[in-house]
Design an enzyme around this catalytic site. Structure first.
Site, mmCIF file in Angstrom:
data_model
loop_
_atom_site.group_PDB
_atom_site.id
_atom_site.type_symbol
_atom_site.label_atom_id
_atom_site.label_comp_id
_atom_site.label_asym_id
_atom_site.label_seq_id
_atom_site.Cartn_x
_atom_site.Cartn_y
_atom_site.Cartn_z
ATOM 1 N N LYS A 165 -17.631 40.136 -14.772
ATOM 2 C CA LYS A 165 -17.758 41.496 -14.237
ATOM 3 C C LYS A 165 -18.940 42.166 -14.938
ATOM 4 O O LYS A 165 -18.960 42.297 -16.156
ATOM 5 C CB LYS A 165 -16.471 42.291 -14.491
ATOM 6 C CG LYS A 165 -16.600 43.785 -14.126
ATOM 7 C CD LYS A 165 -15.283 44.552 -14.345
ATOM 8 C CE LYS A 165 -15.493 46.064 -14.176
ATOM 9 N NZ LYS A 165 -14.268 46.856 -14.431
ATOM 10 N N ASP A 182 -19.724 52.303 -15.545
ATOM 11 C CA ASP A 182 -18.607 52.635 -14.668
ATOM 12 C C ASP A 182 -18.219 54.097 -14.855
ATOM 13 O O ASP A 182 -17.459 54.448 -15.757
ATOM 14 C CB ASP A 182 -17.415 51.708 -14.982
ATOM 15 C CG ASP A 182 -16.205 52.022 -14.094
ATOM 16 O OD1 ASP A 182 -16.374 52.762 -13.101
ATOM 17 O OD2 ASP A 182 -15.112 51.497 -14.405
ATOM 18 N N LYS A 208 -14.133 59.409 -13.723
ATOM 19 C CA LYS A 208 -13.379 59.337 -14.969
ATOM 20 C C LYS A 208 -13.490 60.650 -15.729
ATOM 21 O O LYS A 208 -14.477 61.372 -15.577
ATOM 22 C CB LYS A 208 -13.956 58.210 -15.850
ATOM 23 C CG LYS A 208 -13.668 56.817 -15.367
ATOM 24 C CD LYS A 208 -14.259 55.781 -16.304
ATOM 25 C CE LYS A 208 -13.955 54.380 -15.836
ATOM 26 N NZ LYS A 208 -12.518 54.022 -15.903
ATOM 27 N N ASP A 241 -18.768 48.064 -19.631
ATOM 28 C CA ASP A 241 -18.028 47.504 -18.507
ATOM 29 C C ASP A 241 -18.717 46.259 -17.926
ATOM 30 O O ASP A 241 -18.270 45.711 -16.923
ATOM 31 C CB ASP A 241 -17.816 48.577 -17.423
ATOM 32 C CG ASP A 241 -16.532 48.361 -16.630
ATOM 33 O OD1 ASP A 241 -15.645 47.630 -17.114
ATOM 34 O OD2 ASP A 241 -16.430 48.918 -15.519
ATOM 35 N N ASP A 301 -12.412 53.891 -8.754
ATOM 36 C CA ASP A 301 -12.517 53.448 -10.143
ATOM 37 C C ASP A 301 -11.943 52.038 -10.331
ATOM 38 O O ASP A 301 -12.104 51.446 -11.394
ATOM 39 C CB ASP A 301 -11.791 54.450 -11.057
ATOM 40 C CG ASP A 301 -12.214 54.335 -12.511
ATOM 41 O OD1 ASP A 301 -13.183 53.605 -12.786
ATOM 42 O OD2 ASP A 301 -11.567 54.976 -13.361
ATOM 43 N N GLU A 342 -13.137 49.356 -9.288
ATOM 44 C CA GLU A 342 -14.323 48.743 -8.678
ATOM 45 C C GLU A 342 -14.553 47.300 -9.119
ATOM 46 O O GLU A 342 -15.158 46.527 -8.387
ATOM 47 C CB GLU A 342 -15.567 49.591 -9.015
ATOM 48 C CG GLU A 342 -16.224 49.303 -10.369
ATOM 49 C CD GLU A 342 -15.339 49.587 -11.577
ATOM 50 O OE1 GLU A 342 -14.412 50.408 -11.438
ATOM 51 O OE2 GLU A 342 -15.562 48.975 -12.638
ATOM 52 N N ARG A 390 -12.562 44.765 -9.423
ATOM 53 C CA ARG A 390 -11.953 43.779 -8.528
ATOM 54 C C ARG A 390 -12.719 43.678 -7.207
ATOM 55 O O ARG A 390 -12.673 42.650 -6.541
ATOM 56 C CB ARG A 390 -10.469 44.120 -8.321
ATOM 57 C CG ARG A 390 -10.224 45.471 -7.731
ATOM 58 C CD ARG A 390 -8.794 45.954 -7.960
ATOM 59 N NE ARG A 390 -8.608 46.560 -9.276
ATOM 60 C CZ ARG A 390 -7.450 47.045 -9.710
ATOM 61 N NH1 ARG A 390 -6.372 46.987 -8.947
ATOM 62 N NH2 ARG A 390 -7.358 47.589 -10.915
#
Ligand code: BES
Ligand code: MN
Ligand code: ZN
Length: 493
Positions: free
Chosen positions: A267, A272, A279, A290, A349, A351, A353
């Site tokens: 990933k 993020d 967030k 991230d 959020d 994201e 996956r």
């Protein structure tokens, strides 16, 4: 840094720092005793005085006026056979002091460790030294790193030298790979964006004959139908990239590697923000980390290139930035993934996956023996396991076992989490084939369940490194995990 193994005579070995241990009764190992003798029993006298703390891992540096070693670093060990965990404590504690000197020679291989030989000890000592010496200096105006440039491990006798040397080489590769991952992880989002990661991969391929790189841009991804991946990048001005690095060390017939590769998927959300489901501000800076899954894939590639094992590994990096904007995905939007499955995005959020599911579908193209994805996927995993263990999920118990064992061996541990069918229904959507979030409960499990829907055609594991990939607080910084675990696994195959 330079690492080596050597059968070293401590009374003759020139070194800025000789690392020896004393047990609970102030008894020195054989090299320690030899040095004590050669230095007029200074070490013994200091120990008797009680200057070295009694707690396992306590350290004391003695500056010597004469003799081949300029300093002796004393480390408190224990009587009898040490546990592997305790030996690692000694390795870490001594490395944290030794990093301040220009070179060091460790004699801790003379200790006895349960179920471990001196090669394992050498590997752990080198890994600890390599990790301790790392410092992020890239964005400092005064870029001064740690002085440690050479680390030597004592092989107790010449019969063990070859095995100890191998341990040193593996430890050095794991440290190098971890530090590559840390450096990429620590770089801020305005420098380390998807384009930066793609350039890193291209540079690596130029330097090494056994590595090839391809980068898919958004147009190519669109033509492959990667609607889930692209939906994440939509809100950002930074273009996404799907990076493939192909390490070919395996048997080749007519120049083509024939062994099925292990595919690693990282990933790579270079920042993020959460997107429209934005967030809260507190600690949002940490979302530059991230992309630590991607960074670990880069780290493994570097480590493989260092060791050149006869295996084939493909590293896929799903790189994008998750930002809110007028073009960003909105809660309720429905996208079609490369697999054909439609996904209702209930929370922008979640994201990771979304970029991973299309990358997992793409991974099948490499006819993998095994696929392992690595992702800072869920805050829920941090709640469940804290920062000690990586969350491990797999659709195959044998693979899970092997990964757990690899983590245990190198002290980069994971914990097996359930991927039971009972959890799957939380992803049912009224409007699409599935939705991108489950309920409030078991957030790390339901995220893994989401990924499992796109990994049905091969043997697969998922490592949720949300807790283990970086430290917060005063020691804020990337850890390089799970590079040691992954390297241990790949080399054990
Ligand atoms: N990158 C985060 C996960 C994360 C959060 C890792 C905090 C480490 C610390 C991920 O993209 C995310 O935001 N996940 C959400 C999922 C939720 C919306 C279902 C989370 O964990 O809150
Ligand atoms: Mn997120
Ligand atoms: Zn994320």
């Amino acid at each position: 840094m330079q690492f080596s193994a050597k059968v070293s005579d401590i009374s003759k070995q020139r070194s800025a720092c000789a690392i020896i241990s004393a047990d609970a009764k102030n008894r020195l190992s054989s090299s320690g005793a030899a040095l004590d003798k050669a230095t007029g029993e200074i070490i013994g006298k200091v120990l008797k005085r009680g200057d070295l703390g009694s707690k396992l891992g306590s350290t004391l540096t003695l500056n010597l006026v004469e003799g081949p070693a300029e300093r002796v670093l004393l480390v408190r060990s224990d009587e009898g056979v040490l546990s592997q965990a305790d030996f690692r404590k000694l390795a870490k504690a001594s490395a944290n002091v030794a990093k301040g000197f220009k070179d060091a020679t460790s004699y801790l291989t003379e200790l006895e460790v349960a179920d471990a030989d001196s090669a394992w000890q050498a590997q752990q000592l080198v890994l600890a030294a390599g990790l301790a010496a790392y410092k992020f200096t890239r964005c400092l105006s005064d870029a001064k790193g740690n002085p440690l440039a050479k680390f030597t491990v004592h092989a107790p006798d010449s019969k063990q030298l070859k095995a100890v040397q191998r341990g040193v080489d593996i430890g050095a590769a794991q440290a190098l790979g971890s530090n590559v991952a840390r450096e990429l992880g620590n770089l801020p989002g305005n420098i380390c964006n998807p384009t930066y990661l793609a350039a890193e991969a291209r540079t690596l391929a130029k330097k090494h004959a056994t590595l090839t790189t391809t980068v898919l841009d958004d147009k190519k991804m669109a033509s492959l139908g990667m609607g889930a991946f692209l939906s994440v990048a939509k809100g950002s001005d930074e273009p996404p990239a799907l990076i493939a690095m192909h390490y070919q060390g395996g048997k080749s017939k007519g120049g083509k590697a024939t062994d099925k590769p292990v595919v690693l998927v990282g990933k790579g959300i270079t920042f993020d923000s959460g997107g429209i489901s934005i967030k809260p501000g507190l600690q949002m800076d940490e979302m530059k980390f991230d992309m630590c899954g991607a960074a670990s894939v880069f780290g493994v590639m570097h480590a493989l290139l260092e060791l050149q094992p006869a295996i084939n590994v493909v590293g896929l990096v799903a790189a994008a930035e998750n930002m809110p904007s007028g073009r960003a995905s909105k809660p309720g939007d429905i996208v079609t993934s490369m697999s054909g499955k439609t996904i209702e995005i209930l929370n922008t959020d979640a994201e990771g996956r979304l970029v991973l599911c299309d990358t997992l579908t793409y991974a099948a193209k490499f006819k993998p023996s095994i696929v392992i994805d690595v992702a800072t996927l869920t805050g829920a995993c941090v709640i469940a396991l804290g920062n000690h263990a990586t969350g491990l999920y797999a659709n195959d118990d044998e693979l899970a076992k092997e990964l757990l064992a690899a983590g245990e061996r190198t002290g980069d541990r994971a914990w097996h989490m359930p991927l039971w069918d009972e959890y799957q229904s939380s992803l049912d959507s009224n409007f699409a084939d599935l939705q991108n979030i489950g309920g409030r409960e078991a957030g790390s499990v339901t995220a893994a369940c989401f990924l499992s829907r796109f990994a049905e055609d091969y043997t697969w594991a998922h490592l949720d490194i949300a807790g283990s990939a970086w430290n917060s607080g005063a020691n804020k910084g990337a850890t390089g995990r799970p590079v040691p675990l992954l390297m241990e696994y790949l080399l054990g195959k």
